[in-house]
Design a protein around this motif. Structure first.
Motif, PDB file in Angstrom:
ATOM      1  N   ALA A 101      43.354  56.194  41.236  1.00 13.76           N
ATOM      2  CA  ALA A 101      42.769  56.445  39.915  1.00 13.76           C
ATOM      3  C   ALA A 101      41.697  55.427  39.584  1.00 13.76           C
ATOM      4  O   ALA A 101      40.665  55.758  38.993  1.00 13.76           O
ATOM      5  N   THR A 102      41.906  54.174  39.982  1.00 13.05           N
ATOM      6  CA  THR A 102      40.924  53.127  39.658  1.00 13.05           C
ATOM      7  C   THR A 102      39.619  53.342  40.416  1.00 13.05           C
ATOM      8  O   THR A 102      38.535  53.322  39.835  1.00 13.05           O
ATOM      9  N   SER A 103      39.720  53.534  41.737  1.00 11.93           N
ATOM     10  CA  SER A 103      38.481  53.700  42.511  1.00 11.93           C
ATOM     11  C   SER A 103      37.769  54.998  42.127  1.00 11.93           C
ATOM     12  O   SER A 103      36.538  55.066  42.168  1.00 11.93           O
ATOM     13  N   ASN A 104      38.525  56.008  41.730  1.00 15.65           N
ATOM     14  CA  ASN A 104      37.881  57.233  41.245  1.00 15.65           C
ATOM     15  C   ASN A 104      37.089  56.974  39.967  1.00 15.65           C
ATOM     16  O   ASN A 104      36.018  57.561  39.755  1.00 15.65           O
ATOM     17  N   LYS A 105      37.606  56.113  39.106  1.00  9.13           N
ATOM     18  CA  LYS A 105      36.849  55.747  37.898  1.00  9.13           C
ATOM     19  C   LYS A 105      35.570  55.004  38.265  1.00  9.13           C
ATOM     20  O   LYS A 105      34.514  55.239  37.671  1.00  9.13           O
ATOM     21  N   LYS A 106      35.660  54.118  39.242  1.00 10.10           N
ATOM     22  CA  LYS A 106      34.459  53.403  39.694  1.00 10.10           C
ATOM     23  C   LYS A 106      33.411  54.384  40.223  1.00 10.10           C
ATOM     24  O   LYS A 106      32.229  54.286  39.884  1.00 10.10           O
ATOM     25  N   MET A 107      33.870  55.327  41.051  1.00 10.68           N
ATOM     26  CA  MET A 107      32.931  56.291  41.617  1.00 10.68           C
ATOM     27  C   MET A 107      32.349  57.195  40.531  1.00 10.68           C
ATOM     28  O   MET A 107      31.152  57.497  40.553  1.00 10.68           O
ATOM     29  N   GLY A 108      33.184  57.592  39.579  1.00 14.46           N
ATOM     30  CA  GLY A 108      32.684  58.417  38.479  1.00 14.46           C
ATOM     31  C   GLY A 108      31.616  57.712  37.674  1.00 14.46           C
ATOM     32  O   GLY A 108      30.633  58.321  37.244  1.00 14.46           O
ATOM     33  N   HIS A 109      31.805  56.412  37.476  1.00 13.43           N
ATOM     34  CA  HIS A 109      30.807  55.631  36.737  1.00 13.43           C
ATOM     35  C   HIS A 109      29.477  55.610  37.477  1.00 13.43           C
ATOM     36  O   HIS A 109      28.402  55.740  36.871  1.00 13.43           O
TER      37      HIS A 109
END
Length: 509
Positions: A101-109
């Motif tokens: 979930a964290t790395s997905n948030k980074k990629m989404g940003h």
């Protein structure tokens, strides 16, 4: 209670994050000749320009928070040839660069940031999703993927694929406008091991998703590189032809000395006989600025060449028949290749130049099974929707529906024919057989008479007589014709920016 100062604690955490998956894993990669994620980022960006975001991110699971520096993704922004770009680099030393979930948030940003006006580069190498994070109803039920892989092509995406690339590394690669595969790389939905367990059959890694497979069969590989360094260099080179976002024209490069000086060679590069083959890539090299030709999908659909290039410093996209392969006949792969290239060019305001010498679409049972009819009309729709300037040069053979798909029948904005061009519904030899059923071996005199009938009014001048082309030209004048056509059909009112009617076209189809 710690005796460390804030500064010391910060440096301790920073050093731990920069250590990635640890010294042992990094040394193992170096011994194999594989760069790590941070080394790849350093190569991608101009020296000293990288600004990282999410360095202190980790897995949201307490048991993994000290084992997941940067949560397996190095993200941030930097300059590529003095233009800003964003990056998502998969760090394989951290749990195989698996996604949480964290790395997905980074990629989404990074995606959101890029959509505002800068290219996004994926440096892909991943085992896929992080299994403990998504197992069960609470795992999948917590996801929100409504627009995760939506592409409207606001700005370019480019991917370089290294090693294993499963899960989001694969999804992002096929969502990109350009993908280069390093030799030895593999991209698939799932790993060979998982496929073998699911199917009960042994799976060959290369056949499942190796770089050769994607270069020659699927067409997902736009280019192939031998090393990490070469792959990243190709990404940088690709982006040099494109604008930073779709709201501006591509950058204009200095014209290479010697450009246009070889135009006289065009009179000897194409044989007069329609059955004698040649390599159209040599024609493109002469017409384009010296050293500016950048092939796209060179190993896929070889009867058609697609290349980015420059003419007088301006980015253009060439779509050219190549008689060296299948006589220039357009098969299913070539049709898909043409359509995706038109979408690329139109999405980023790059004019398109057609060079035509084709005997038509490749017909037969295999072609029909592979949906050639649909591929032809997809191409036609894309061509009709494209709003960038389109220029066609008819070099030699030009038959049937492919005449239309390659910029004939006023589907291009400017059209000229070399004086050697021939245009008709089909090859006159085939027409004699279809209409009259004559065998040239048993009835040679009658065959020649009927062939003369079928060959009437098919010269470049016959097409020009009904204004099917605007001019008949000396081949040596090709570069000048294109330059004039680009000036006359420029999108001047919008500063070179088109309507982008193809911006939501699927990136893989």
């Amino acid at each position: 209670m710690t005796d460390l100062t804030y500064s010391e604690m910060h440096e301790e955490r920073r050093s731990a994050a920069l250590a990635m998956g640890g010294e042992r894993k990094l040394k193992e990669r170096a011994a194999r000749g594989d760069l790590n994620a941070r080394e790849r980022v350093a190569l991608l960006f101009d020296e000293g320009t990288f600004a990282e975001t999410g360095l202190f991110a980790t897995s949201p699971r307490d048991e993994d928070k000290d084992k997941t520096p940067a949560d397996g993704k190095v993200t941030g922004t930097g300059d590529i040839d003095a233009r800003r770009a964003a990056v998502i680099a998969y760090d394989f030393t951290v749990k195989g660069a698996s996604s949480s979930a964290t790395s997905n948030k980074k990629m989404g940003h990074m995606k959101e940031l890029a959509a505002r006006g800068m290219p996004l580069v994926y440096l892909a190498e991943s085992t896929g999703v992080r299994m403990p994070d998504v197992m069960g109803g609470t795992g999948l039920g917590s996801a929100n993927d409504k627009a995760r892989f939506l592409r409207r092509r606001e700005s370019p995406w480019a991917s370089a694929v290294f090693g294993y690339s499963f899960g989001s590394a694969a999804w992002h690669t096929v969502s990109s406008d350009f993908a280069v595969f390093r030799k030895g790389a593999m991209m698939a939905v799932s790993s060979p091991g998982l496929v073998e367990r699911a199917t009960g059959h042994a799976v060959d890694r290369e056949e499942l998703g190796g770089w050769k497979h994607h270069a020659t069969i699927t067409g997902f590989a736009d280019a192939v590189a031998s090393t990490d360094e070469e792959a990243i260099g190709l990404v940088r080179q690709f982006l040099s032809y494109l604008p930073s976002h779709n709201g501006e024209a591509p950058p204009v490069a200095p014209v290479t000395p010697g450009s246009g000086e070889r135009s006289a060679e065009l009179n000897s590069l194409v044989p007069e006989s329609r059955t004698t083959v040649y390599d159209v890539r040599k024609i493109i090299e002469v017409i384009a600025d010296e050293g500016s030709v950048f092939p796209i999908k060179a190993q896929f659909g070889k009867s058609l060449v697609t290349s980015l290039a420059r003419i007088n410093g301006q980015s253009v996209g060439f779509i050219a028949s190549n008689p060296l392969f299948k006589g220039g006949a357009v098969d299913v792969a070539a049709a898909e290749k043409a359509t995706s290239f038109i979408v690329l060019c139109d999405s980023y305001n790059i004019p398109i130049v057609f060079l035509v010498d084709q005997p038509g679409f490749l017909i037969g049972i295999e072609a029909e099974r592979n949906k050639i009819v649909g591929k032809v009309i997809n191409w036609m729709n894309a061509l009709s929707l494209a709003t960038v300037p389109k220029v066609t040069l008819m070099l030699r053979k030009n038959y049937g529906q492919a005449y239309v798909n390659m910029g004939g029948a006023f589907t291009a904005d400017a059209t000229a024919a070399w004086w050697s061009a021939e245009v008709s519904f089909m090859d006159p030899r085939s027409a004699v057989s279809v209409v009259h059923g004559i065998d040239p071996e048993t009835e040679p005199d009658e065959y020649e008479r009927r062939l003369a009938e079928m060959s009437k009014e098919s010269t470049a001048y016959d097409v020009a007589r009904v204004y099917g082309v605007q001019d008949v030209i000396d081949p040596a004048d090709s570069r000048q014709f294109i330059l004039t056509a680009l000036r006359d059909n420029a999108l001047s009112r919008t500063n070179g920016v088109g309507d982008h009617l193809l911006s939501s076209w699927p990136t893989s189809f």
